[in-house]
Design an enzyme around this catalytic site. Sequence first.
Site, PDB file in Angstrom:
ATOM      1  N   TYR A  23       0.635  -1.079  -0.166  1.00  0.00           N
ATOM      2  CA  TYR A  23      -0.183  -0.071  -0.370  1.00  0.00           C
ATOM      3  C   TYR A  23       0.443   1.147  -0.106  1.00  0.00           C
ATOM      4  O   TYR A  23       1.976   0.913   0.708  1.00  0.00           O
ATOM      5  CB  TYR A  23      -0.530  -0.207   1.503  1.00  0.00           C
ATOM      6  CG  TYR A  23      -2.088  -0.340   1.041  1.00  0.00           C
ATOM      7  CD1 TYR A  23      -2.288  -1.963   0.281  1.00  0.00           C
ATOM      8  CD2 TYR A  23      -3.530   0.189   1.195  1.00  0.00           C
ATOM      9  CE1 TYR A  23      -3.815  -2.231   0.073  1.00  0.00           C
ATOM     10  CE2 TYR A  23      -4.537  -0.281   0.968  1.00  0.00           C
ATOM     11  CZ  TYR A  23      -5.229  -1.643   0.367  1.00  0.00           C
ATOM     12  OH  TYR A  23      -6.132  -2.343   0.376  1.00  0.00           O
ATOM     13  N   ASP A 146     -14.668 -19.924 -11.225  1.00  0.00           N
ATOM     14  CA  ASP A 146     -14.580 -21.898 -11.135  1.00  0.00           C
ATOM     15  C   ASP A 146     -14.109 -22.424  -9.724  1.00  0.00           C
ATOM     16  O   ASP A 146     -12.700 -22.182  -9.782  1.00  0.00           O
ATOM     17  CB  ASP A 146     -14.328 -22.527 -12.638  1.00  0.00           C
ATOM     18  CG  ASP A 146     -15.236 -21.859 -13.497  1.00  0.00           C
ATOM     19  OD1 ASP A 146     -16.304 -22.208 -13.458  1.00  0.00           O
ATOM     20  OD2 ASP A 146     -15.257 -20.275 -13.827  1.00  0.00           O
ATOM     21  N   MET A 217      -8.035  -9.298  -7.216  1.00  0.00           N
ATOM     22  CA  MET A 217      -7.043  -9.854  -6.418  1.00  0.00           C
ATOM     23  C   MET A 217      -6.226 -11.334  -7.300  1.00  0.00           C
ATOM     24  O   MET A 217      -5.729 -12.028  -7.354  1.00  0.00           O
ATOM     25  CB  MET A 217      -8.465 -11.416  -5.757  1.00  0.00           C
ATOM     26  CG  MET A 217      -8.874 -10.514  -4.404  1.00  0.00           C
ATOM     27  SD  MET A 217      -8.225  -9.450  -3.269  1.00  0.00           S
ATOM     28  CE  MET A 217      -7.720 -11.375  -2.621  1.00  0.00           C
TER      29      MET A 217
END
Lengths: 286, 286
Positions: A23, A146, A217
């Site tokens: 960050y 999935d 992500m």
Amino acid sequence: MSASKCWQLQSIPLTLNRIEGVYPVRPPLPAVGGYEGVGEVLSVGSAVKHFSPGDWVIPSPPSSGMWQTYTVKEESVWHKISKDSPVEYAATITVNPLTSLRMLQDFVTLNSGDCIVQNGATSIVGQCIIQLARLRGIHSINIIRDRAGSDEAKEMLKRLGADEVFTESQLEVKNIKDLLTNLPEPALGFNCVGGNSASLVLKFLRHGGTMVTYGGMSKKPITVSTSSFIFKDLSLRGFWLQKLMNPDKVNESRNMIDHLLCLAREGKLKYEMELVSFDDFSYGIG
Amino acid sequence: MSASKCWQLQSIPLTLNRIEGVYPVRPPLPAVGGYEGVGEVLSVGSAVKHFSPGDWVIPSPPSSGMWQTYTVKEESVWHKISKDSPVEYAATITVNPLTSLRMLQDFVTLNSGDCIVQNGATSIVGQCIIQLARLRGIHSINIIRDRAGSDEAKEMLKRLGADEVFTESQLEVKNIKDLLTNLPEPALGFNCVGGNSASLVLKFLRHGGTMVTYGGMSKKPITVSTSSFIFKDLSLRGFWLQKLMNPDKVNESRNMIDHLLCLAREGKLKYEMELVSFDDFSYGIG
């Protein structure tokens, strides 16, 4: 100061990313981890006006150093909350649920009957978006990975109010919108994954729609065709809670937090959490 | 109808893309090519109020079928222009220069002393952006392809008022902004290329900046990191002149065209063109 039992939880990706140093905002070292939580006031300094021992408080805006049993911070750091708030929600309300609420409000004017689309829908932000949208009569199209257990994840999201839930592989079709029969094209999309999953959000958006990125992500970038901008008139934006930490936004965010905790108390806002309990964990105000 | 000598030019990428059918807006077939030009009124129908034979007119909004010696169209298609307009500018003002002017106005509020960045800077839109920005005291950083003649292209753009001109290979450095000494970070960027060239525009933009895509000459998509959206708070938008063709925007655009032609008459707006002359080329109004 006296000891008390409290919950301390946090947004795991946010907390770990901060510890990793990815960050752009970093505390001076050495520093204590942790970014949100709830505490009980044990004692207050003589200049403190708005708090008394026994009050429940959360750091708002979220504040570094919450992985501590006791802490002393300026009065302005803390926001007093109702003591009938579910403690696990009080400890986790300032990052993910607030992100969901703000993102539904800050970019596009949505009306009852409109629709949004999102990926990473099983995340806490995703779960909150589904429920906060539904409370306003807004439909949601949800995209998940999935993986083993995706059927259970679909059921869980539908119980929260999701209109449609698709795995990424279900969306490998030429005309993605043929999968939707009774829903309007979404004007707003949320992306916390990147890569192909972000492209799927873009495909669902209607002409003139907006995609807001709040996470990555997959660690893959977002790729957009020229025609998406020119002919489909899409807008791509970003959301970062840090932007809302300037003083003129703090009161607005605290009001939103009170609203979210009220929804949690009423059982209208739920999300799946793994809980960790700390004995002797509390905050003081100096 | 009588014959007259007129110029007929057009935005080549736009015209050819329309003929190729890659634009989502298509005329009914069979159709005549050409999208802009200037003509002299030869005759008018009895209901026509605002035009007389001898007037100079341009189609505004740009209108299909301009590759004709004579044409008959509704009065509302045409915009009367001053006959002391340079004919080659009158014939080319409705697409590229108007795109430049609108893009400098429609997305970000810029003030004197601010800065913009663009790729494809040698295009007519690029040349107009440099000059229209400079007239408002706005600096420009310009990116061009590496190719034979790039030194001459740099000189040409600097004569038009460019503050900085870089080839793409000059920007293969770690800290792109070290190349700029006296310019503020740009709040607005324009992309008509895509691929790596679009990424260079994004690198120059300041926190909270906006990139507007109006073309994709490389035929490569735009790739953006997640952090550009979240931490740098960039916005990506698109511009398409077609959007400005609805009736409530036509008058605004015609006023802007008059302003642009005025600048062309005064020598304040110039761009490089290859001219083609047609004998017996003119328009009528039905």
